[in-house]
Design an enzyme around this catalytic site. Structure first.
Site, PDB file in Angstrom:
ATOM      1  N   ASP A  45      -4.398 -12.864   4.014  1.00  0.00           N
ATOM      2  CA  ASP A  45      -5.693 -12.376   4.483  1.00  0.00           C
ATOM      3  C   ASP A  45      -6.898 -12.824   3.647  1.00  0.00           C
ATOM      4  O   ASP A  45      -8.028 -12.615   4.099  1.00  0.00           O
ATOM      5  CB  ASP A  45      -5.684 -10.852   4.664  1.00  0.00           C
ATOM      6  CG  ASP A  45      -4.905 -10.109   3.612  1.00  0.00           C
ATOM      7  OD1 ASP A  45      -4.532 -10.715   2.601  1.00  0.00           O
ATOM      8  OD2 ASP A  45      -4.661  -8.898   3.801  1.00  0.00           O
ATOM      9  N   HIS A  52       0.817  -1.220   0.000  1.00  0.00           N
ATOM     10  CA  HIS A  52       0.000   0.000   0.000  1.00  0.00           C
ATOM     11  C   HIS A  52       0.850   1.269   0.000  1.00  0.00           C
ATOM     12  O   HIS A  52       0.323   2.355  -0.257  1.00  0.00           O
ATOM     13  CB  HIS A  52      -0.912   0.034   1.227  1.00  0.00           C
ATOM     14  CG  HIS A  52      -1.970  -1.017   1.230  1.00  0.00           C
ATOM     15  ND1 HIS A  52      -2.807  -1.238   0.164  1.00  0.00           N
ATOM     16  CD2 HIS A  52      -2.316  -1.924   2.184  1.00  0.00           C
ATOM     17  CE1 HIS A  52      -3.636  -2.228   0.449  1.00  0.00           C
ATOM     18  NE2 HIS A  52      -3.346  -2.672   1.661  1.00  0.00           N
ATOM     19  N   ASP A  82      -2.791 -10.718  -2.148  1.00  0.00           N
ATOM     20  CA  ASP A  82      -3.345 -10.157  -0.911  1.00  0.00           C
ATOM     21  C   ASP A  82      -4.814  -9.811  -1.137  1.00  0.00           C
ATOM     22  O   ASP A  82      -5.219  -9.463  -2.251  1.00  0.00           O
ATOM     23  CB  ASP A  82      -2.554  -8.902  -0.534  1.00  0.00           C
ATOM     24  CG  ASP A  82      -2.847  -8.417   0.878  1.00  0.00           C
ATOM     25  OD1 ASP A  82      -2.050  -8.696   1.781  1.00  0.00           O
ATOM     26  OD2 ASP A  82      -3.890  -7.740   1.069  1.00  0.00           O
ATOM     27  N   HIS A 102      -6.360  -7.275  -0.227  1.00  0.00           N
ATOM     28  CA  HIS A 102      -6.478  -5.848  -0.524  1.00  0.00           C
ATOM     29  C   HIS A 102      -5.657  -5.508  -1.770  1.00  0.00           C
ATOM     30  O   HIS A 102      -4.580  -6.056  -1.978  1.00  0.00           O
ATOM     31  CB  HIS A 102      -5.970  -4.998   0.648  1.00  0.00           C
ATOM     32  CG  HIS A 102      -6.627  -5.304   1.949  1.00  0.00           C
ATOM     33  ND1 HIS A 102      -6.083  -6.170   2.876  1.00  0.00           N
ATOM     34  CD2 HIS A 102      -7.793  -4.859   2.480  1.00  0.00           C
ATOM     35  CE1 HIS A 102      -6.891  -6.251   3.923  1.00  0.00           C
ATOM     36  NE2 HIS A 102      -7.929  -5.463   3.712  1.00  0.00           N
TER      37      HIS A 102
END
Length: 314
Positions: free
Chosen positions: A218, A95, A131, A133
């Protein structure tokens, strides 16, 4: 993670190395000088960057080692000291933007590693990001660069709000960003179909000279922060697809880098499944139903991406 490797009797099969610090020059290939200085200034104190992202007294040295570990891993696979490396690092990185820490990320570890591969003269570097996200920072690092194929599968809509199917890059890099947004509830068979029918063909067509993987655990069915249903067997399937992509021009050279994942037991079991495969274990590919709700999603991927990746037309 280490507990999972020990319980699976994998540690004796591994060469375990300590990380080194990333240099300022390596970080500046991806991040602005001002951003590197802002993160460095947190050393020894607590600083909040945004509601999600706070640096503690030891965050900066840990972030330096996380990014440095990935650069070192890239250097080792390019030098043929190893074919496959798993970087068990935290904090995560995907990120982190050029000038912004966010989403628990301070330096973009995988992007720094990919930029190092380019600096070493490689012309085709692929980053696969599974991931849950979307890796906004990695995407933005190479959005106009055709030398880096960034491919992300992620829950959507979800944090950080980027990663729509029509985000495909710009300029010379158009087509070299591939986003595969997925609704919550996807599990092993859905991921297997997407990775076998979309990710693997695109990866083989690009034929990277080295592969980097943002390994988020995740999407695990037990993870408290997301809504996917992937198990250890599903993560082994994703890793198997990545190794298949790396079997071409990369000569099996692949660097897997830990990103998110917030259920400790899920991380332990999933890490063992992935590292076991990297260490030479076998994997029986997952089967999926001949048809189902995933059909329309795969068709949408093909419709959007086939103009850039004709292999999806067949």
């Amino acid at each position: 993670m280490r507990r999972g490797l020990r319980e699976a009797a994998l540690e004796p099969k591994l060469q375990i190395l300590g990380p080194r610090d990333a240099t300022a020059a390596e970080l500046r290939r991806v991040h602005t000088e001002a951003h590197v200085a802002r993160v460095a200034a947190t050393a020894g104190r607590t600083v909040r960057f945004d509601p999600d992202t706070q640096a503690g007294a030891r965050t900066y040295p840990a972030a330096l080692k996380a990014a440095g570990a990935v650069v070192d891993a890239v250097e080792r696979v390019l030098g043929r000291e190893a074919d496959r490396v798993f970087c068990a690092v935290r904090p995560p990185g995907h990120h982190a933007e050029a000038d912004r820490a966010m989403g628990f990320c301070y330096f973009n570890n995988v992007a720094v590693g990919a930029a190092h591969a380019l600096a070493r003269g490689l012309e085709r570097v692929m980053v696969v990001d599974w991931d849950v996200h979307h890796g906004n920072g990695t995407q933005h690092s190479f959005y106009d660069d055709p030398r880096v194929l960034y491919l992300s599968s992620h829950e959507f809509p979800f944090y950080p709000g980027t990663g729509a199917l029509d985000e495909v890059g710009e300029g010379a890099g158009r087509g070299f960003t591939v986003n595969l947004p997925m609704p919550a509830g996807m599990g092993d068979t859905e991921y297997a179909r997407v990775y076998r029918q979309v990710v693997e063909p695109i990866g083989r067509a690009f034929d990277p000279q080295v592969l980097l993987v943002s390994v988020g655990f995740d999407p695990h069915v037990s993870d408290p922060l997301a809504g996917m249903r992937v198990t250890e067997r599903g993560f082994a399937e994703l890793a198997d697809v990545c190794l298949s992509i790396a079997a071409g021009a990369a000569g099996s050279r692949a660097v897997f880098v830990l990103e998110g994942g917030y259920d400790l037991e899920g991380i332990a079991r999933s890490s063992a499944a992935v590292v076991g495969l990297l260490a030479g274990g076998t994997h029986e590919p997952l089967a999926w139903p001949a048809s189902g709700p995933i059909d329309r999603l795969v068709e949408a991927y093909r419709k959007q991406l086939a103009p850039y990746w004709p292999v999806l037309r067949s």
